[in-house]
Design a protein around this motif. Sequence first.
Motif, short mmCIF file in Angstrom:
data_model
loop_
_atom_site.label_atom_id
_atom_site.label_comp_id
_atom_site.label_asym_id
_atom_site.label_seq_id
_atom_site.Cartn_x
_atom_site.Cartn_y
_atom_site.Cartn_z
N ASP A 152 46.34 38.10 18.77
CA ASP A 152 46.45 38.76 17.04
C ASP A 152 47.75 40.09 16.88
N ALA A 153 47.21 41.00 18.15
CA ALA A 153 47.76 42.31 17.32
C ALA A 153 49.03 42.16 18.39
N TYR A 154 49.12 41.75 19.08
CA TYR A 154 50.52 41.60 19.69
C TYR A 154 51.33 40.96 18.86
N LEU A 155 50.90 39.53 18.76
CA LEU A 155 51.91 38.59 18.53
C LEU A 155 52.44 39.09 16.61
N GLU A 156 51.21 39.62 15.49
CA GLU A 156 51.87 40.53 14.78
C GLU A 156 52.74 41.68 15.32
N ALA A 157 52.90 42.21 16.22
CA ALA A 157 53.27 43.39 16.36
C ALA A 157 54.75 43.08 16.67
N SER A 158 55.05 41.76 17.36
CA SER A 158 55.95 41.03 17.95
C SER A 158 56.82 40.03 16.76
N GLU A 159 56.45 40.05 15.74
CA GLU A 159 56.38 39.36 14.29
C GLU A 159 57.08 40.72 13.28
N GLN A 164 64.46 41.63 22.29
CA GLN A 164 63.78 41.91 23.49
C GLN A 164 62.43 42.58 23.51
N LYS A 165 62.68 42.97 22.38
CA LYS A 165 61.38 44.11 22.30
C LYS A 165 59.94 43.44 21.72
N ALA A 166 60.56 42.51 20.87
CA ALA A 166 60.54 40.88 20.53
C ALA A 166 59.50 40.06 21.40
N ASN A 167 60.56 39.82 22.07
CA ASN A 167 59.42 38.59 22.88
C ASN A 167 58.96 38.84 24.00
N GLN A 168 58.94 40.57 24.45
CA GLN A 168 57.83 41.59 25.28
C GLN A 168 56.52 41.39 24.61
N LEU A 169 56.69 41.63 23.45
CA LEU A 169 55.35 41.65 22.85
C LEU A 169 54.48 40.20 22.57
N ALA A 170 55.58 39.24 22.50
CA ALA A 170 54.73 37.98 22.55
C ALA A 170 54.79 37.45 23.85
N LYS A 207 52.93 39.94 25.66
CA LYS A 207 51.77 40.22 25.67
C LYS A 207 50.86 39.41 25.13
N ALA A 208 51.32 38.76 23.70
CA ALA A 208 50.21 38.33 22.96
C ALA A 208 50.04 36.96 24.07
N ARG A 209 50.19 35.49 24.93
CA ARG A 209 50.65 35.07 25.46
C ARG A 209 49.06 35.17 26.48
N LYS A 210 49.38 35.89 27.12
CA LYS A 210 48.43 36.42 28.05
C LYS A 210 46.45 36.70 27.40
N TYR A 211 46.94 37.52 26.36
CA TYR A 211 45.47 37.25 25.92
C TYR A 211 45.16 35.72 24.97
N TYR A 212 46.13 35.25 24.86
CA TYR A 212 45.85 33.97 24.43
C TYR A 212 45.15 32.78 24.96
N GLU A 213 46.49 33.27 26.35
CA GLU A 213 45.79 32.35 27.88
C GLU A 213 44.24 32.84 28.72
N ALA A 214 44.59 34.74 28.18
CA ALA A 214 42.40 34.39 28.22
C ALA A 214 41.57 33.74 27.65
N VAL A 215 41.54 33.28 26.30
CA VAL A 215 40.93 32.96 25.33
C VAL A 215 41.04 31.20 25.36
N LEU A 216 41.83 31.07 25.80
CA LEU A 216 41.64 29.13 26.37
C LEU A 216 41.13 29.05 27.78
N LEU A 218 49.28 30.21 20.45
CA LEU A 218 49.91 30.32 21.40
C LEU A 218 51.11 29.58 22.13
N GLY A 219 51.41 28.38 21.38
CA GLY A 219 52.51 27.50 21.00
C GLY A 219 53.81 28.73 20.48
N THR A 220 52.94 29.63 19.43
CA THR A 220 53.99 29.95 18.81
C THR A 220 55.39 31.80 19.80
N THR A 221 54.26 31.62 20.50
CA THR A 221 55.00 32.56 21.96
C THR A 221 56.22 32.34 22.17
#
Length: 270
Positions: free
Chosen positions: A118-125, A131-137, A139-148, A161-164
Amino acid sequence: MQYPTNLKIGIVVVAIILSVGLYSLPKVLVSNATESLKTDAAEMQSQHESMLSPADQASLLQLKQAWQQASEAATQSALADSLYTFFRARSLFDSAAVYKAWQADQQPDEAHLMAAADAYLEASEFAIDAQKANQLALKARKYYEAVLAKTPSNLTAKTKLGTTYLTDSNPMQGIALIREVLQAAPTDELALFTLGMLSIRSGQYANAVSRFEELLANHPQNEEAKYYLAQSYHNVGQTAQAKDLLQALEKGAQDTLIRAAARRYLDELN
């Protein structure tokens, strides 16, 4: 499940539109990743220090030193929380996310992994640079995948995860994930809201009306959905319905931001 009762969800989804976690890696790689996080934090903090007042710089230095020197895990984690709060309060979301990621890598349970995502998703938003937004997204994706990987039934993580994927080269993969959430839980509030906002963004206002009406039939207290349903009504020519919703929000919305937004929108329609 509760969501914020202000315009943040809408802002978040609009901003989103414009691998397995570290817990599964060998311990030596986790250690190296932790050191990398500290390096990333130092680099970002150096970039941000010029934005800080002298008092803030002094507070930051003290917190950084205490975090780096802490010998007990609980103390270090508490200081990471303080650093996260420090940066987030100053809208330096990318630096803030580093500390949630560090906590997740140290204690990779579902709650910490979700907080890092959530923190990385917020940072991407809130990133200005695409380019920075995509990089942060990513990172968010990696952690959402870990949750799932731990909890496949976590529909909030799956929706987010879908929003990333919505800003990369394969946005349909993200939309497919969100639709899978609705197949499992047809009235899921966040999934319906996200697809409603995507419909607005793509100019498919009739679809947006359908999504928000369905959402409100099941979650009638969602004031954001009422606001964006009013916007969708206006764009499909149902101005009277839009005004009715906006007038109700102006008078009765619990959130002051929504009341103000409804008032401004009414002024534009009148």
